[in-house]
Each structure stands twice: as structure tokens, then as C-alpha cells.
Design an enzyme around this catalytic site. Structure first.
Site, PDB file in Angstrom:
ATOM      1  N   SER A 158       0.861  -1.311  -0.031  1.00  0.00           N
ATOM      2  CA  SER A 158      -0.024   0.073   0.023  1.00  0.00           C
ATOM      3  C   SER A 158       0.994   1.268  -0.168  1.00  0.00           C
ATOM      4  CB  SER A 158      -1.120   0.111   1.166  1.00  0.00           C
ATOM      5  OG  SER A 158      -0.660  -0.985   2.154  1.00  0.00           O
TER       6      SER A 158
ATOM      7  N   HIS B 252      -2.980  -2.960  -5.803  1.00  0.00           N
ATOM      8  CA  HIS B 252      -3.158  -2.625  -4.521  1.00  0.00           C
ATOM      9  C   HIS B 252      -4.750  -2.616  -4.070  1.00  0.00           C
ATOM     10  CE1 HIS B 252      -3.745   0.751  -1.201  1.00  0.00           C
ATOM     11  NE2 HIS B 252      -3.296  -0.490  -0.577  1.00  0.00           N
TER      12      HIS B 252
END
Ligand code: CAA
Length: 699
Positions: A418, A439
Site C-alpha cells: 500500500s 493494491h
């Protein structure tokens, strides 16, 4: 097919075809992809119905469509300009006034204006897998062509209020039960509609037009119950409540008066900010992740997906892939971790069974397509591996080295990081062009956003493969470049920093959270942080802190809370204090003392902030960071920022996302708010050039 006779098809206007089958004219809309009621379609249908009005050779008319669906509604692309005649209400009235008996042959989805046309027919037949609905509130409007009033007369007040205020689609058995359709078929809808029409004609029992039916005013307690339910659900959205008010008001009016009022409200809402915001997102969602430079790039074939790491995130990703039809292999490092992964999958299956989304046979079938293993070598046949391990560069690089050794050279390698630098991770493998970031947001099988991170070396077909997988998983893909936190977490950092500054400077966490929930977020920033666990943000802050310019003001409070043992909901104390059995947190004198001590040490004289000031500062922080992300080319379009914040961070959908909201309210207003941030917080809060330019260009 049960056709006994037919005449060659004739074309009235390009998107409409007419053929005669068995003495019945079949008027088919042919306007791919979803047979939206564009001006050309409306004109074509008007022409068709007026031509057929004088045709004495036909027994009736079936309203049908070709391709993948019945009419899915008005053409949303036409909503930003004044509608050109023929207007939908006129078309609908013409269908109902047809001198020939009419039936609609519904398959796929009959939505909005599409359902309104169908409701104007005397009969409706739908396939068993089709769905119908009046989803207008999702676009910030109400049905404007008599759909509400006809539904009211067919399905009653409560069911219509539910349909119109929620915008949900209903399947065939519910539609039949509600009286919205007359018959369900597992065969060809046109054949079934022709047969139904002829059957009713033969027995002279064709149903009355919906508009001629009697409607009775709803009981007051029912209205009160629906009102509180709708208010709770609509959280700041105006269309659902207005729709309910209107339904109550019009239930005692004549059909004509009622439809006129519906139309007025439709026109009023259509021009409103919320409808514009919702249209913006509708279009952005459908055009996201389609960059021009990939238009002719073929993605790689992906059938088997590997996931490294079976934690909360990895299991969610594996589960999402499984549900979307991929073969899945999940690798964990040892037997204990693997056992926990197995338990997580079982919990996911159980949850789906409990909610009625899956049955036991379905679960058993899915389980045949997943392998849980300790061996990296079991990934040898996978086409894509998504690493979802601990957020640490060394850990990730080691995993990528192992993937390099175990997988085929053409397999795509993705990291679910992330924050971390995809390019550094890619350097761990021989061919960095096969690496990208995928992500996901937690829970990965629920959240629709997916940031697709394009590394410096990512090959176009690798990027295209990431986008294809995202679409197959039903996600909204947003392409981002490499930077700390990509698009979403970078904006979140700016948002949280200002939220903390506001508390240091005198607001309470409740003041800040209340301002943002009033704006429309489901939760404020502090309640969210307590839920996620404070130590995650703490670890990130420490990692990022190393690179922060010492001349910049740094928020202090999170560190102090964590260092005094406050971790959030998990140990019942964070920004708030939590008590057993209570959902929300309460203010805590201990937190207040920590805040006051920190402010005193920093020499801050604390003052209160009005809710509007809090909201404006937090929005300015988000927009300014979004503008930086745009000017650095991390994302390509302002709407990418909007999608990320709406789908990943709870930004209220009816506000359209931060960039759209800022534009709608005038970029110069946000620029002035950023100047306030700069004056208050100093270095690091200068307005982004992109924002300055946008403000200049919009005046
Ligand atoms: N107008 C214009 N284009 C539309 C459209 C619409 N109403 N609905 C879908 N499309 C387009 C999409 O933009 C997309 O285009 P591209 O292929 O070029 O990207 C394409 O149709 C397919 O759409 P999806 O990707 O969403 O396909 P799907 O199969 O996942 O879903 C659907 C199909 C259920 C119909 C979904 O598209 C949907 O919900 N559409 C919106 C329906 C709607 O809200 N209708 C009511 C409109 S308002 C109204 O009708 C009231 C009125 O009287 C004015």
C-alpha cells in the site's frame, strides 16, 4: 422458437427494427451496448408506434430489444444537455395510448426509462434471470416518465417506495409477486410475450393499463416508518427523501396530476449538484483504467492466480479471485500460518452462506479450485502471483526473488503493497517488466477500488493484464504511478495530518469526526483510525518520518496515544474509549489530557473550530494533495482521484469525489482554503501548481 409466420424485418430508424410474427408486430430496440433510450431510440420508437397505429393487419405490438439486454434506461450521456424531443414521457404516453394491445418482452435488465416504457404496456413478460428496477436515485434523480405512478398502481405504496428510494433491482420472482410483471419465462421472451398477448386476447381478459388502476393513500404510520428508514439510509442524499415525500403527496392525486409532479421533481433534481456528481462518477467508473496507450495491447492469459501470504488481505484476495472463476494457490510460510489461512477461508465461506450468497454445493465446488500450500514451487503453473505479505521492503524483495526462481518467466508478478516502491521491489527479479502493483483495499473481496501501480519498467501487456484481472474481479481499477502511498494513502496522510493539527490546535476528535460525517463520510477520520488500529498508522508515520523535512510541522498526537498504550478498538482505547456492547466510542478524559499536554509542550494556545472550518480545511488538504498527485502525473485524470476517494476511503458518493466537489464549488474557493492551511501550518502546505492553474482557468 414458437414462430409460425413472419414478415421480413423493416427499419424505421437505425436503432429500431420491426418485424411481424404470428400477426404481432415486434418492435425491437437495437442500440448497443445496453439499448439506452437515446434521442434516436426515442424518435425511432415514436415513429414505429405511430406507423403501427394505423396498421389494421396486426393483432398487437411486442416491445422488445436485441443484444444483451432490454432497455437499461435513459442515455445518461445526454443528461448534461437539454433533452431534445421526443421526450421520454411523450414516448411512454404514446406506448400506453397505442390502439393495439401491447406487451413488453424483458430480458437482461429493464431499468429506469426502460422499465417505464415496459410499465406503459398492457402486459409484461420477463425471463427468469432478468432484473427490473427504477435506479434513478442512484443518479440523484427520480423517475420522470410515470414509472413511479404506474409502479404504485401495480405494486402498492410500500413496495414502490422501497423500489424508488433504494433504486435496487428486483429479480423475476419478486417482480411477479409485486405485480410489476405478469409472467416469467425460461424461454425466448418475445415468443412468450406474443403467446401471452394472444392468450389474453383470445380470452378477452387483457389487463387494464396501469394508469387506470385505483390507488389508495398510504397509512400514516407506514409513511412514518418508511421516512425514518429512508433518512437513515440516504445519509445526505436528497433524492430518496424527496422521492418518498413526492410519493406520499401524489398518492391521492389523479394519475395525470401525479405524473406532472414527478416530472417537475425529475427536472429540478437533474440540474442539481448531487445528480451532476453522481453522473460524473457513473461515467468515471466506466471509463477508468482504459488508457489510450493500451487500446491495442492484449493482456496475458491469466487462469491461475497465486497469492503469497494468507493473512486477512491475502485470504480476501484469494477469495475474490476464486469467486471470479480463477484457480487459486495460496502460499503461507509454515503449517501454523496455513491453518489460520484455512480458517479464514472457512469463515469467508460461512459468511457467504449465512448471507444467502452461496450454498454448500457452491462452496464445495469453489473449494476444488483452491490449493493452500507451504511450497513456493506450487506456484510454478500460476499466470499471476499477488504478494500480500508483511509491509517491509526486505521481506517483499525476498519473496520476489523466490517467485523469480519458481515461476515461468512470462508469469506476471504483483505486489499488494500500500506504500512501498514498486520499482525497488521489481529490481529483485531478473525481468522487472513483469512486475506491477495491485493494491487491494480491505476487505479485498468487498471493496471495489483497486490501484494498479505502473512501475518504471512495467510492460504494457503486464499493465493490461492487471486491468483485465481487476475487471474480472468486478473492481474499479485506477492506474497510478509510483510514490509513497500511491494516490489514496497519500491523500489519506494529508487528511489525517490536518485532522490531527485541528485537534492539537483546539478541536476535539468528536468535533472533527462530526464535521466529516455531516459532510457525508460514513465515519470520521479518528473513528476510522480506532477501528483499523492505531499502530498501523504509527508504524507508517515512523517510516515516513525519516524522510520528512524537519522544518515542517509534524503531527504529534498519534505517537503519544500509541506510546501510552492506546491502540484503538482492539484494546478499547484509542482516540475514544470503548465499552463492551457499544458500537461507537465515547470521549475519554485520558485522551484529552494527552492532547492538552502535547499542545502545552508545543506552546499552542488551543481554540475551538466551527464545523464548517474543520470541513473546509480537511477538504482543502485532500484536494491540494490530489492536485499534487495530478501535477506529478501519478494519476492521469481528476476523476481518478475521485474514484479512489469514493471507493476506497468513504468520500460521499453524492459529492462526486474531492476534485469534482472542488470544481463544482469553484477551485478558487479551495485555493483560498489551502492558503489558510499554509498560513496555519507553514512549510509543506503551499498550494499545488495544478490547483493554482485550475483556479486561474475557472475564473
Ligand atoms: N446510458 C448510457 N450508457 C450506458 C447506460 C446508460 N443508461 N448504462 C450503461 N451504459 C454503458 C456504459 O457506459 C458502458 O459503456 P462502455 O462499454 O462504452 O464502457 C456499457 O453501457 C456497459 O455498461 P456496464 O459496464 O455498466 O455493464 P454491466 O453489464 O456491468 O451493467 C447495467 C449493465 C446493469 C445496465 C449498468 O450499466 C447500469 O446499471 N446502467 C445504468 C442504468 C440506469 O441507471 N438507468 C436509469 C437511467 S435514468 C432513467 O432512465 C430515468 C429517466 O427517465 C431519464
Amino acid at each position: 422458437m414458437a414462430t409460425t409466420s413472419s414478415t421480413p424485418g423493416s427499419t424505421i430508424d437505425a436503432p429500431i427494427q420491426i418485424e411481424t410474427r404470428d400477426g404481432v408486430a415486434v418492435v425491437s430496440v437495437d442500440n448497443p451496448p445496453v439499448n439506452a433510450l437515446s434521442r434516436a431510440v426515442r424518435q425511432g420508437l415514436v415513429d414505429a408506434f405511430s406507423t403501427l397505429a394505423d396498421d389494421a393487419t396486426i393483432d398487437g405490438i411486442v416491445l422488445a430489444a436485441t443484444g444483451r439486454t432490454f432497455m437499461a434506461g435513459a442515455d445518461i450521456r445526454e443528461f448534461n444537455t437539454q433533452p431534445k424531443p421526443p421526450l421520454l414521457p411523450d414516448l411512454v404516453a404514446m406506448i400506453e395510448a397505442s390502439p393495439h394491445p401491447t406487451a413488453a418482452a424483458i430480458f437482461g435488465t429493464a431499468l429506469g426509462g426502460g422499465l417505464e416504457c415496459a410499465l406503459a404496456c398492457r402486459l409484461r413478460v420477463m425471463t427468469d434471470d432478468a432484473r427490473v428496477g427504477l435506479p434513478e436515485v442512484k443518479l440523484g434523480i427520480v423517475p420522470g416518465a410515470g414509472g413511479t405512478q404506474r409502479a404504485l398502481r401495480l405494486a402498492g405504496f410500500e413496495a414502490t417506495a422501497d423500489l424508488v428510494t433504494s433504486g435496487r433491482m428486483v429479480g423475476s420472482s419478486e417482480a411477479l409477486e409485486l405485480g410489476l410483471v405478469d409472467q416469467v419465462t425460461d424461454g425466448d421472451p418475445v415468443d412468450a410475450a406474443i403467446a401471452a398477448l394472444k392468450g389474453h386476447l383470445a380470452s378477452a381478459n387483457l389487463p387494464e393499463s396501469a394508469s387506470n388502476r385505483i390507488v389508495s393513500a398510504p397509512a400514516q404510520d407506514l409513511v412514518a416508518r418508511l421516512r425514518s428508514k429512508t433518512a437513515a439510509k440516504s445519509r445526505g442524499q436528497i433524492a430518496p427523501m424527496r422521492a418518498l415525500d413526492l410519493l406520499e403527496e401524489t398518492a391521492s392525486l389523479s394519475f395525470e396530476e401525479a405524473v406532472a409532479k414527478d416530472r417537475d421533481l425529475f427536472l429540478e433534481l437533474r440540474e442539481g449538484n448531487q445528480a451532476k456528481a453522481l453522473r460524473h462518477l457513473f461515467m468515471a467508473e466506466r471509463t477508468a483504467g482504459r488508457p489510450d496507450d493500451l487500446a491495442n495491447v492484449e493482456p496475458r492469459q491469466i487462469k491461475q492466480v497465486g497469492v503469497v501470504g494468507g493473512g486477512l488481505m491475502g485470504s480476501g484476495i484469494g477469495y475474490a479471485a476464486l469467486l471470479s472463476g480463477y484457480e487459486v494457490v495460496v502460499v503461507e510460510q509454515d503449517a501454523n500460518a496455513l491453518e489460520r489461512t484455512r480458517e479464514r477461508f472457512e469463515a469467508l465461506f460461512e459468511g457467504a452462506i449465512k448471507r444467502g450468497r452461496l450454498n454448500k454445493t457452491g462452496r464445495d465446488r469453489l473449494m476444488d479450485h483452491i490449493v493452500l500450500t507451504n511450497n513456493m514451487s506450487d506456484l510454478a503453473e500460476t499466470d499471476l502471483v499477488i504478494e500480500a505479505a508483511f509491509e517491509d521492503m526486505d521481506v517483499k524483495r525476498d519473496i520476489f526473488k523466490a517467485l523469480d526462481a519458481n515461476l515461468r518467466p512470462e508469469a506476471v508478478l504483483a505486489s499488494n503493497t500500500s506504500y512501498l516502491d514498486i520499482d525497488m521491489i521489481a529490481q529483485a527479479v531478473h525481468d522487472p517488466s513483469r512486475v506491477l502493483g495491485l493494491h487491494f483495499f480491505s476487505p479485498a473481496h468487498v471493496m471495489r477500488l483497486m490501484e494498479i501501480v505502473r512501475g518504471a519498467d512495467t510492460a504494457p501487456d503486464v499493465l493490461a493484464s492487471g486491468l483485465a484481472v481487476a475487471r474480472k474481479l468486478g473492481k474499479i481499477p485506477v492506474i497510478t504511478g509510483v510514490c509513497d502511498g500511491f494516490c489514496g494513502n497519500r491523500i489519506l496522510k494529508a487528511y489525517r495530518t490536518v485532522a490531527e493539527f485541528l485537534v492539537e490546535d483546539g478541536a476535539s476528535p468528536q468535533d472533527v469526526d462530526a464535521a466529516m460525517t455531516t459532510f457525508g463520510f460514513p465515519m470520521g477520520p479518528f473513528a476510522v483510525q480506532d477501528m483499523a488500529g492505531l499502530e498501523i498508522a504509527y508504524a507508517n508515520r515512523r517510516r515516513q518520518g525519516e524522510s520528512t523535512d524537519p522544518a515542517e510541522r509534524r503531527p504529534q498526537l498519534l505517537e503519544r496515544l500509541v506510546e501510552s498504550g492506546r491502540l484503538g478498538q482492539k484494546n478499547q482505547k484509542g482516540w475514544y474509549r470503548y465499552q463492551d456492547g457499544e458500537r461507537g466510542g465515547r470521549s475519554d478524559p485520558e485522551t484529552d489530557a494527552i492532547i492538552q499536554a502535547a499542545a502545552a509542550e508545543e506552546g499552542i494556545t488551543r481554540t475551538r473550530f466551527a464545523s464548517e472550518e474543520i470541513e473546509r480545511r480537511l477538504l482543502a488538504a485532500m484536494v491540494n494533495e490530489g492536485a499534487r498527485i495530478l501535477q506529478e502525473g501519478i494519476v492521469a485524470h481528476p476523476s481518478d482521484v475521485d474514484l479512489v476517494m469514493v471507493h476506497g476511503y468513504g468520500f460521499p458518493r453524492h459529492r462526486g469525489g474531492p476534485m469534482f466537489f472542488a470544481e463544482q464549488n469553484g477551485f478558487e474557493r479551495t485555493l483560498a482554503d489551502v492558503a489558510v492551511l499554509h498560513r496555519a501550518y507553514g512549510k509543506g502546505w503551499e498550494p499545488a501548481d495544478w490547483l493554482t492553474d485550475a483556479a486561474k482557468n475557472s475564473t
